[in-house]
Design an enzyme around this catalytic site. Structure first.
Site, mmCIF file in Angstrom:
data_model
loop_
_atom_site.group_PDB
_atom_site.id
_atom_site.type_symbol
_atom_site.label_atom_id
_atom_site.label_comp_id
_atom_site.label_asym_id
_atom_site.label_seq_id
_atom_site.Cartn_x
_atom_site.Cartn_y
_atom_site.Cartn_z
ATOM 1 N N TYR A 191 0.826 -1.201 0.000
ATOM 2 C CA TYR A 191 0.000 0.000 0.000
ATOM 3 C C TYR A 191 0.872 1.266 0.000
ATOM 4 O O TYR A 191 0.628 2.202 -0.764
ATOM 5 C CB TYR A 191 -0.907 -0.017 1.226
ATOM 6 N N ILE A 221 -9.992 7.573 8.058
ATOM 7 C CA ILE A 221 -11.313 8.081 7.689
ATOM 8 C C ILE A 221 -12.379 7.052 8.058
ATOM 9 O O ILE A 221 -12.204 5.846 7.853
ATOM 10 C CB ILE A 221 -11.386 8.387 6.172
#
Length: 247
Positions: free
Chosen positions: A155, A188
């Site tokens: 990632y 988030i």
């Protein structure tokens, strides 16, 4: 009405940050929002919600690693509207593992979607934007793409990569009136956290100076600004939207 008359593509916009962005762009009176995602049901739901709120949207089932899917979407928009003003490269996945446990398939899948997918989508619209001599390209990175993170070799590599892409595109395309910028979200509150233990979420919040997780709409607001003419002198920028998170 910051996005009035703009034709906008948002990848990975069936749910989460992408769906919030699609709704925000519609609220800002984009001419049309192309909602694209590999999840067809999620696309249909987002498009329906936008239309019910008075906005304009078209849904596409798109795998960002499939050039034909991408080209079909772009061709449809060009046939109907004759332009593409904004591309938000929001689609991405996470498949975490420590390096010594990460197999090649897991590495490749994240790189293909997060990094190559960004390249393929942008490649599909860049000549259109060059011809128009206008356009805004927004890449979604992450604070992990700045600082790295435990267990996220694949990632982090992909999110570092989209930063480098955007900075290169800013230099290449600026003379053609095209801007390329990067948004780096922190933690988030999306459905990706649904299965996380409460203690893990609390530990994440402790790393944020603002003491809470971000909301998808807070990322969408930054996308909308970068897509609009209000950001006309911003290109090659990397914007941290993490509430000041320490990894």
């Amino acid at each position: 009405m910051r996005l009035k008359d703009k034709v906008c593509i948002i990848t990975g916009s069936g749910k989460g940050i992408g769906a919030a962005a699609a709704k925000k762009f519609a609220e800002e009176k984009a001419k049309v929002v192309a909602v694209c995602d590999i999840d067809t049901e999620a696309v249909e739901k987002t498009v329906k919600e936008i239309k019910e709120a008075g906005g304009e949207a078209i849904g596409f089932e798109v795998d960002v690693t499939d050039k034909d899917d991408i080209q079909d979407m772009v061709d449809c928009l060009m046939d109907k509207y004759g332009k593409v003003d904004v591309l938000v490269n929001n689609a991405g996945i996470i498949m975490d593992a420590q390096l010594h446990k990460m197999d090649e398939d897991r590495y490749d899948k994240v790189i293909d979607i997060n990094l190559k997918g960004t390249y393929l989508c942008t490649k599909a619209v860049v000549d259109i934007m060059r011809e128009q001599e206008s356009g805004s390209i927004i890449n979604t990175s992450s604070i992990v793409g700045i600082y790295g993170n435990f267990g996220q070799t694949n990632y982090a590599a992909s999110k570092f990569g989209v930063v480098g892409m955007a900075k290169s595109w800013a230099k290449e395309l600026g003379r053609k009136g095209i801007r390329a910028n990067v948004v780096c979200p922190g933690f988030i509150a999306t459905s990706i956290l649904d299965d996380m233990p409460e203690k893990v979420i609390k530990s994440m919040e402790k790393k944020v100076s603002l003491g809470r997780l971000g909301e998808p709409e807070e990322i969408a607001n930054v996308y909308a600004f970068l897509a609009s003419d209000e950001s006309s002198y911003i290109t090659g920028a990397v914007i941290d939207v993490s509430g000041d998170t320490t990894l």
